[in-house]
Every structure is written in structure tokens, then in C-alpha cells.
Design an enzyme around this catalytic site. Sequence first.
Site, PDB file in Angstrom:
ATOM      1  N   GLU A 175       0.934  -1.445   0.035  1.00 28.04           N
ATOM      2  CA  GLU A 175      -0.078  -0.274  -0.517  1.00 28.04           C
ATOM      3  C   GLU A 175       0.744   1.660  -0.237  1.00 28.04           C
ATOM      4  OE1 GLU A 175      -3.835   0.126   0.240  1.00 28.04           O
ATOM      5  OE2 GLU A 175      -3.726  -2.058  -0.346  1.00 28.04           O
ATOM      6  N   HIS A 251      -4.441   1.635   7.700  1.00 23.39           N
ATOM      7  CA  HIS A 251      -3.277   1.986   7.883  1.00 23.39           C
ATOM      8  C   HIS A 251      -1.948   2.525   8.594  1.00 23.39           C
ATOM      9  CE1 HIS A 251      -4.631   2.371   2.385  1.00 23.39           C
ATOM     10  NE2 HIS A 251      -3.971   1.206   2.885  1.00 23.39           N
ATOM     11  N   CYS A 372      -3.044  10.926   4.448  1.00 17.82           N
ATOM     12  CA  CYS A 372      -3.607   9.835   3.039  1.00 17.82           C
ATOM     13  C   CYS A 372      -3.212  10.888   1.346  1.00 17.82           C
ATOM     14  CB  CYS A 372      -5.032   9.732   3.076  1.00 17.82           C
ATOM     15  SG  CYS A 372      -5.709   8.638   4.220  1.00 17.82           S
TER      16      CYS A 372
HETATM   17  O1  SUG Z   1      -8.053   2.885   0.225  1.00 15.71           O
HETATM   18  N1  SUG Z   1     -10.436   4.898   0.189  1.00 15.71           N
HETATM   19  C1  SUG Z   1      -9.277   4.240   0.495  1.00 15.71           C
HETATM   20  C2  SUG Z   1      -8.968   5.829   1.367  1.00 15.71           C
HETATM   21  C3  SUG Z   1      -6.811   5.488   1.465  1.00 15.71           C
HETATM   22  C4  SUG Z   1      -6.250   6.353   2.613  1.00 15.71           C
HETATM   23  N2  SUG Z   1      -4.602   6.529   2.489  1.00 15.71           N
HETATM   24  C5  SUG Z   1      -4.119   6.196   3.579  1.00 15.71           C
HETATM   25  N3  SUG Z   1      -4.680   5.817   5.025  1.00 15.71           N
HETATM   26  N4  SUG Z   1      -2.902   6.495   3.343  1.00 15.71           N
HETATM   27  C6  SUG Z   1      -9.068   3.016   0.848  1.00 15.71           C
HETATM   28  O2  SUG Z   1      -9.539   2.504   1.565  1.00 15.71           O
HETATM   29  C7  SUG Z   1     -12.514   4.909  -0.681  1.00 15.71           C
HETATM   30  C8  SUG Z   1     -13.409   4.446  -1.738  1.00 15.71           C
HETATM   31  C9  SUG Z   1     -14.972   4.834  -1.522  1.00 15.71           C
HETATM   32  O3  SUG Z   1     -15.226   3.485  -0.981  1.00 15.71           O
HETATM   33  O4  SUG Z   1     -15.499   4.664  -3.125  1.00 15.71           O
HETATM   34  C10 SUG Z   1     -11.801   4.595  -0.533  1.00 15.71           C
HETATM   35  O5  SUG Z   1     -10.452   3.683  -1.370  1.00 15.71           O
END
Ligand code: SUG
Length: 448
Positions: A175, A251, A372
Site C-alpha cells: 500500500e 493503514h 493520505c
Molecule cells: O484505500 N478509500 C481509500 C482511502 C485511502 C486512505 N489512504 C491512507 N490512509 N493513506 C482506501 O480505503 C474509498 C472509496 C470508496 O469507498 O468509494 C477508498 O478507496
Amino acid sequence: MQTAREYNFDGLVGPSHNYAGLSFGNVASSNNVNSVSNPKEAALQGLAKMRALAQRGFAQALLPPQDRPNFRLLRSLGFTGSDAEVISRAHREAPVILASAYSASPMWTANAATVSPSADTADGRTHFTVANLNNKLHRSYEHAQTARTLRAIFGDERHFAVHDALPPTPAFGDEGAANHTRLCAAHGAPGVEMFVYGRVEFDPGAPAPVRFPARQTLEASQAVARLHGLDPARALFVQQDPATIDQGVFHNDVIAVGNGNVLFYHEQAFVDESGTLDRLRRALAGVHAELRPVRVAASEVSVADAVSSYLFNSQLLSKPDGRMALVVPQECQENPAVAAYLQRLAASGGPIDELISFDLRQSMRNGGGPACLRLRVALTDAEAAAMHRGVLLTEDLYGKLVAWVGRHYRDRLAPDDLADPSLAVEVQAALDELTTILGLPALYASQQ
Ligand code: SUG
């Protein structure tokens, strides 16, 4: 020692930003499934953060959105015909797949890649390994364009190496920088890179979460460290506490953030807190740096409050006076326990003496806070001169992008709007114009 600055590459939110509940284990994503999004507001909130930090003198750049819907994904799953037919069939038969193909998830650039600056790598270049994000369908298709984007910006192979994503299989779930923290005395000095993983593929006895998936494996983190040519004495592999993953910490950057020699973390972040600190201290001593842990006890802020406020999904930024500012989402001020903690923190006389708060509600509702939304890349002056500079956020670029968002973005996107074939045409037109604004003419494969 070289001097270097940390550049934050924020993801520019794409025109199809929507809430599709695609990320099991990410509480905000699940809670907001099928609600109506506002892509225009989302993009402007992100740009406002970039601009405010640039105005404060922090080096700020951006990574562009990806082309959507992802017709490669849709066609590979058997939806055929014209673009409009592909969309309408996917909407009828598998709306979740259509939403996946439309996801604006590349906005969370902390998941684009893991980055090791030149001071840490065997060949003295800055290394990027694109994250495969294979735990979630909608994210597993990002890596091809991410590699293309990074090569368009960091194409000078004398300074940069961009590695393709690891094999897209559960053993190598990766990730990117969300599970990677670099600690150092100064950005240009050799550092210690801490890789945080959620599970071990080849040791079934190792602890693992039971409710939600662990997205990062030890094997993936080790492969990234090898690809980057890191000195084993300065690469640490640390297991995240599986119990926190099961509470929604999908994460490591939802429970810890580091910068310089400071590690700001929750006491339940790691399986072995004191062992982790000992290892970090020893490794940092090897680069003449002294760890400054800032520990948050569960009695002050619970894991549940950390997850709902995103306290640790903050940016920790070094200021010219040597102190640090913590960039937090506005939700932190709205949570009484977190707001009280932050007041104590800023007044404590420790390394963090300032709080900067932003309204990032549109992204937060999908589980994406300030940290993020950005990928950190420490660059020397020579490296910064060698990258494509059209993505650096100047006041001029900010103005152009705000006007561009105003021309192309909708202010309302409900789940059924994804069935409208004109949305795909609108997104295409927006991205075509963006490539001109950023000076990246062949950014998207469709433009070749
Ligand atoms: O991968 N949300 C992302 C959020 C990423 C956050 N990044 C970090 N923590 N670095 C994920 O879960 C949600 C999309 C949706 O449900 O429509 C989403 O992909």
C-alpha cells in the site's frame, strides 16, 4: 551531507469523486456508501490545503488524477460494445464494478508508491516502488497509470528509479508510503526507514487481524527495501497491532506519523511498542540521530477516537525554526478528547508547537485525511531541478486549477449518475485540458 527539502505531492481530486463503499475495513468508506458526493468541493478543498501550505513556504506539488472510468477494467470483465454501452451494461449488471472503474481513489497519493530518497539508497538515486494496492479491486488498477505518471515527472534516470508494482498477489500486498515512515536528523541526511506490515504471508503463526483485512505484508515491505538498495541496518520491519486493524486502522498512517527524528504515535500502534522504540533508537544512533517519540496513551485518545478524528493521519512538517507543525483535519477539533489532547500537545514544549487545521470533509468521508492526500519526496536541489516542474504548485498554477475545476467539475454525484454516459465524456475533456495545464502531453495512455 547533501541538503534536501521535503516536497509534498498531493493528489488532485478527480472529477468522478464518489462514495461507493468499496473499502471493507475502512470505516468511513463503509459508513458513507451511496451518499451523494461533491467532486467540485472535494477538489477545491484539496487545492486549498496545497495552496495554504505552499504559501507558508512548504514545497508543494501535485499528482494528477487518473482517467476514468477505467474502460480497461470494464472491458477486461466482459462489458463490450461502445463506451456508452459498456457503461450502461456495467450499471445494469454490476454497479459496484462500474463504481470501481469510476473511483477517484488515486487522490490518496500516500498509497501511490513507497519512496526512498537518494541519501538512503545504494546507487544514490531516489527510488519509487509503485504500490500494487491489490487488496481492493478499485485500487488494484491504479498502478499502471501511477507508474506512467511518476515516470513522466521523475523520468531522469540519472536521479530517479521508478520500479513497477510488486506481483499482484496476496503475498505481496503493498500500500505504499502509508505504511512507511522515514526518520532522520535532516531530510538530506541518511535516514532510517520503518516499514509497517499487517500480516506475514509465509508464517501462518504470526498474529493477524480477524475482522478486517491486513493490506500490507512483511514480504512486500522486504521486497521494496531490496529494490531500493537500502542498508539492512537502516531498514526496520515492524508489525502493526492486528487489534487496531480490526478497529479500522487499515493503514499505519491512521495511527502514527513521523518526521525528522519525531515519531508521533498511539500506544497501540505496534505489536511490540518498547521493542520497536529500542530498534529505532539503535538504528538512528547509527546515523547520529536521536529518536523523539511523542506517545499518545489510550487513556487520552482511544483508538476509536483516533479512527473517527484521523488525529494521526496528519502531516508533520518541519518549520525553518526547527519546530514542527501538525496539519490535522477539522474533525480533530470536533472531537472533544482529541481537541483537548491537541491543545495540551501544542502547549507541551515538545517538538510540535503549532496546529494547522483544514476542511477536507469530502475526502475524509472516504477515509482520506491530510496524510493520505500526499506523497512525500525528499529532493536535493539537483533532483528538484531534474523533475518535471509543471506540477509544482505556484500561485499561477493554483489559479489555473481552480478555474479548471470550476469549468469541468460537477457539484453533485449520486450513485446513479455514474450511468450517465456524458459523465465519461466530461471527465475526458477535463483531463485532456489538464495535461496542457501541467505540461504533460502524453500523460494518459489514451493520448498516445
Ligand atoms: O484505500 N478509500 C481509500 C482511502 C485511502 C486512505 N489512504 C491512507 N490512509 N493513506 C482506501 O480505503 C474509498 C472509496 C470508496 O469507498 O468509494 C477508498 O478507496
